[in-house]
Design a protein around this motif. Sequence first.
Motif, PDB file in Angstrom:
ATOM      1  N   ARG A  19       0.840  -1.203   0.000  1.00 35.40           N
ATOM      2  CA  ARG A  19       0.000   0.000   0.000  1.00 35.40           C
ATOM      3  C   ARG A  19       0.869   1.245   0.000  1.00 35.40           C
ATOM      4  N   ALA A  20       0.353   2.303  -0.669  1.00 33.24           N
ATOM      5  CA  ALA A  20       0.995   3.619  -0.655  1.00 33.24           C
ATOM      6  C   ALA A  20      -0.076   4.671  -0.397  1.00 33.24           C
ATOM      7  N   ALA A  21       0.355   5.823   0.039  1.00 34.12           N
ATOM      8  CA  ALA A  21      -0.569   6.932   0.253  1.00 34.12           C
ATOM      9  C   ALA A  21      -1.164   7.377  -1.082  1.00 34.12           C
ATOM     10  N   PRO A  22      -2.299   8.056  -1.067  1.00 32.04           N
ATOM     11  CA  PRO A  22      -2.899   8.517  -2.325  1.00 32.04           C
ATOM     12  C   PRO A  22      -1.908   9.324  -3.170  1.00 32.04           C
ATOM     13  N   GLY A  23      -1.806   8.975  -4.460  1.00 31.35           N
ATOM     14  CA  GLY A  23      -0.914   9.687  -5.366  1.00 31.35           C
ATOM     15  C   GLY A  23       0.549   9.334  -5.240  1.00 31.35           C
TER      16      GLY A  23
ATOM     17  N   VAL B  74      -0.433 -14.450   0.477  1.00 34.27           N
ATOM     18  CA  VAL B  74      -1.872 -14.562   0.284  1.00 34.27           C
ATOM     19  C   VAL B  74      -2.083 -15.537  -0.863  1.00 34.27           C
ATOM     20  N   GLU B  75      -2.813 -16.605  -0.611  1.00 35.97           N
ATOM     21  CA  GLU B  75      -3.037 -17.614  -1.633  1.00 35.97           C
ATOM     22  C   GLU B  75      -4.382 -17.458  -2.326  1.00 35.97           C
ATOM     23  N   ASN B  76      -5.290 -16.695  -1.727  1.00 37.41           N
ATOM     24  CA  ASN B  76      -6.579 -16.433  -2.351  1.00 37.41           C
ATOM     25  C   ASN B  76      -6.460 -15.259  -3.318  1.00 37.41           C
ATOM     26  N   LEU B  77      -7.588 -14.926  -3.957  1.00 38.10           N
ATOM     27  CA  LEU B  77      -7.605 -13.811  -4.907  1.00 38.10           C
ATOM     28  C   LEU B  77      -8.316 -12.596  -4.333  1.00 38.10           C
ATOM     29  N   THR B  78      -8.489 -12.589  -3.016  1.00 42.50           N
ATOM     30  CA  THR B  78      -9.056 -11.433  -2.321  1.00 42.50           C
ATOM     31  C   THR B  78      -8.288 -11.223  -1.018  1.00 42.50           C
ATOM     32  N   PHE B  79      -8.360  -9.984  -0.524  1.00 39.61           N
ATOM     33  CA  PHE B  79      -7.687  -9.659   0.742  1.00 39.61           C
ATOM     34  C   PHE B  79      -8.373  -8.435   1.333  1.00 39.61           C
ATOM     35  N   LEU B  80      -8.659  -8.488   2.636  1.00 40.41           N
ATOM     36  CA  LEU B  80      -9.236  -7.351   3.333  1.00 40.41           C
ATOM     37  C   LEU B  80      -8.136  -6.641   4.111  1.00 40.41           C
ATOM     38  N   HIS B  81      -7.888  -5.399   3.734  1.00 42.33           N
ATOM     39  CA  HIS B  81      -6.947  -4.580   4.493  1.00 42.33           C
ATOM     40  C   HIS B  81      -7.738  -3.808   5.537  1.00 42.33           C
ATOM     41  N   GLU B  82      -7.633  -4.240   6.773  1.00 37.94           N
ATOM     42  CA  GLU B  82      -8.366  -3.606   7.863  1.00 37.94           C
ATOM     43  C   GLU B  82      -7.651  -2.320   8.256  1.00 37.94           C
ATOM     44  N   THR B  83      -8.211  -1.200   7.823  1.00 33.86           N
ATOM     45  CA  THR B  83      -7.570   0.094   8.020  1.00 33.86           C
ATOM     46  C   THR B  83      -8.627   1.181   8.075  1.00 33.86           C
ATOM     47  N   SER B  84      -8.304   2.233   8.772  1.00 30.95           N
ATOM     48  CA  SER B  84      -9.187   3.402   8.795  1.00 30.95           C
ATOM     49  C   SER B  84      -8.867   4.369   7.657  1.00 30.95           C
ATOM     50  N   GLU B  85      -7.730   4.161   7.004  1.00 27.97           N
ATOM     51  CA  GLU B  85      -7.345   4.999   5.868  1.00 27.97           C
ATOM     52  C   GLU B  85      -7.928   4.391   4.600  1.00 27.97           C
ATOM     53  N   ARG B  86      -9.070   4.891   4.164  1.00 24.50           N
ATOM     54  CA  ARG B  86      -9.815   4.248   3.092  1.00 24.50           C
ATOM     55  C   ARG B  86      -9.298   4.617   1.699  1.00 24.50           C
ATOM     56  N   SER B  87      -8.602   5.706   1.545  1.00 24.47           N
ATOM     57  CA  SER B  87      -8.082   6.073   0.231  1.00 24.47           C
ATOM     58  C   SER B  87      -6.591   5.743   0.162  1.00 24.47           C
ATOM     59  N   GLY B  88      -6.147   5.394  -1.032  1.00 27.82           N
ATOM     60  CA  GLY B  88      -4.736   5.066  -1.208  1.00 27.82           C
ATOM     61  C   GLY B  88      -4.517   4.273  -2.478  1.00 27.82           C
TER      62      GLY B  88
ATOM     63  N   ALA C 276       0.811  -5.174  -9.989  1.00 25.02           N
ATOM     64  CA  ALA C 276      -0.478  -4.745 -10.520  1.00 25.02           C
ATOM     65  C   ALA C 276      -1.004  -3.682  -9.566  1.00 25.02           C
ATOM     66  N   PHE C 277      -1.524  -2.572 -10.102  1.00 22.46           N
ATOM     67  CA  PHE C 277      -1.841  -1.408  -9.279  1.00 22.46           C
ATOM     68  C   PHE C 277      -3.326  -1.073  -9.350  1.00 22.46           C
ATOM     69  N   ALA C 278      -3.806  -0.389  -8.297  1.00 21.61           N
ATOM     70  CA  ALA C 278      -5.177   0.119  -8.286  1.00 21.61           C
ATOM     71  C   ALA C 278      -5.290   1.254  -7.276  1.00 21.61           C
ATOM     72  N   GLU C 279      -6.175   2.204  -7.584  1.00 23.49           N
ATOM     73  CA  GLU C 279      -6.578   3.246  -6.639  1.00 23.49           C
ATOM     74  C   GLU C 279      -7.863   2.795  -5.953  1.00 23.49           C
ATOM     75  N   THR C 280      -8.043   3.151  -4.703  1.00 21.48           N
ATOM     76  CA  THR C 280      -9.293   2.812  -4.026  1.00 21.48           C
ATOM     77  C   THR C 280     -10.462   3.499  -4.742  1.00 21.48           C
ATOM     78  N   GLY C 281     -11.507   2.722  -4.959  1.00 19.00           N
ATOM     79  CA  GLY C 281     -12.712   3.271  -5.565  1.00 19.00           C
ATOM     80  C   GLY C 281     -12.711   3.316  -7.071  1.00 19.00           C
ATOM     81  N   ALA C 282     -11.588   3.114  -7.727  1.00 18.25           N
ATOM     82  CA  ALA C 282     -11.526   3.176  -9.186  1.00 18.25           C
ATOM     83  C   ALA C 282     -11.859   1.817  -9.777  1.00 18.25           C
ATOM     84  N   ASP C 283     -12.628   1.829 -10.855  1.00 11.61           N
ATOM     85  CA  ASP C 283     -12.960   0.580 -11.527  1.00 11.61           C
ATOM     86  C   ASP C 283     -11.750   0.071 -12.300  1.00 11.61           C
ATOM     87  N   PRO C 284     -11.486  -1.239 -12.249  1.00 13.06           N
ATOM     88  CA  PRO C 284     -10.359  -1.771 -13.019  1.00 13.06           C
ATOM     89  C   PRO C 284     -10.635  -1.692 -14.515  1.00 13.06           C
TER      90      PRO C 284
END
Length: 642
Positions: free
Chosen positions: A495-499, A512-526, A550-558
């Motif tokens: 994870r990195a800070a927004p931008g 992580v062997e699955n294809l999903t992961f929950l990052h338990e954090t209060s910082e929702r953007s990044g 492989a990269f993604a922004e929170t909330g952005a559609d792949p």
Amino acid sequence: MTRKIFLTLLMVCLLAAGALSAQNAAEKILPLDGWINPDGSAVELNWFDAKPPRVGGVTVKRRLYGQIGGETWQVISPPLGPAMRFTDETIEPGVAYEYQVLRSARDIVDVGYWVTGVKLPAQAQRGNIYVVVDETIAEEIAPRLRRFERDLTGDGWKVHRHLAPRGNSRKPTENLKKVLSIKTWLHERYLEDPFGQHAVVLVGHIPMIKSGRANPDGHEQVAHASDLFYADMDGRWAVTRKGVLLDNRVPGDFIETQIGRIDFSNVSAGKRDAEIHLLRAYFDKNHHWRMGLFGDLREAYGKIGHLTVEAFGLRNVVGPNAVAEGGHHDVGEQKPWLWGVDFGDWNGYIYAEQYANKAVFAINFGSGKQKIGSPFNPMTALLAQPWYTIAVGWGARPAWWLHHMALGGTIGDVHMRTVNNGVADKPYRETMDYYPTGGYLWRNPVWVNLLGDPSTRAFMLAPATGLSARETDQGVRLSWAAPADPDVIGYRLYRAAPGSMDFTALNEGALVENLTFLHETSERSGRYMVRAYGLKRVHAGSFYTLSQGAFAETGADPEQGTALTLATPSDQAVALPKAFSQVTDGKIHAVIEGPLTGQLSHDGTDWLYTPPAGFAGTVPLRFTVSDALQTVEGVLTITVGG
């Protein structure tokens, strides 16, 4: 060291260095093969292909891979007669070893090298990389540069960009000042982490400086372009006040950084648009290789003779049975290859017209080719060919030690170890890491340049696709699709800070062997990054490795895969959609490889598909759509006739 003192040391005017003459090498290269037990308990080396197969006495030496200096080789064999094999049972898994086998008799001395290991640890962090960009072309290739820097970050590098003035060799004093300015910036960055790993990528016509007077190709003694000046962090180069460098060897014997040049100014006939097109096309194929879109290539070709050392080195990389006899302009054009070693065509003007070489990494030997600044230089011309070639070296004088790529090493490491082989003013055998250096003894010469990206390597692991980062009540939910790569066994998350592109690991200790992961954090953007993790089994052994991120922004559609269609009458060329010629909405459309039927060419403005005479049918073209964060694959189907 302050900038003023540093420049003063460089500008000291010393006596001219003498011309560097060739000395015949006493040793020959020994063709080795090796096998390592999958559990890492033993390794066997053999030289069944040597001629003659049995001769004299044999000495086997070993060291931990990564050690340097002739004194680090340690004898591990008892006195051996005319043996043909040796087994070492004193190894262990997770450790890389390098071997030297030397045979000696009254009329023959030959020596070979082999690197091996099993289950070697992955290298998540690779060090600092400095992308030095010609400021006159930076804007026109800006989207590709951003994607390239994203790729470097996703490969574990910390990226530093620097804009530099364009070179002008016709004004040597002014050119030297530009060179010194760039060198000073690199030196300051290097001193911030002098014990770390460093690499330099020169993009565009970064000022090129010549040094010494030598004739490694057997012709007239001349000064040679040397990017090693940028890579040497502590040597004092002899230079006249007119801006002429005098050294034939790297002062201090070593360079401290990997370095490569991506510069098509000399094969563009002075046409700026042509130079920009070649730079864009290079970064497209570089990106496709990093993303695993060429497949897991395991074959090479080569010709012995001048390039025997390099051709035998390929045995360690892909195995003797996977090295075909042939050159750039016959077997090299038949299909994609990991490596190609050859005395290629001397005429750089006709590479793009007559040849379509498909080696990802290449040695292109021949008279005059080491003069990388010359118009239509054949090494640059090979690098400029479409779709595949991403790094080229001259080879043979001195020989390049390609076995360093056998376990996932970079081409920049091969280049650096070739330059740093030996100490010029000390006894030959005592200081050499490797010999022979080809047909002649060359130590630390200034003309050993690498064209292309030094950070690229063999045996890429395909990355995950379709990464998304969704906000939930518990944190950020990551999901992605698995790559079609059987070697993937899990994933590492960052994870990195927004931008920001400064990522920290979320699961450094566990996969992580699955294809999903929950990052338990209060910082929702990044920003989030996922890297596939796997075990590559190669001829030299096996090593754990990480894919590109492989990269993604929170909330952005792949991004989604795209299917496009195009139609043209028989016997008529058709232009590909404009998106393939210009960046649209921040998206780069790039063809991955040429068509199996017909021809794809660039007319200076558009990509054109030309079908064969009388052909009717469909032609698929694989392509990518990418921006600064994500890449997806699509297919353009061209219907001809009908």
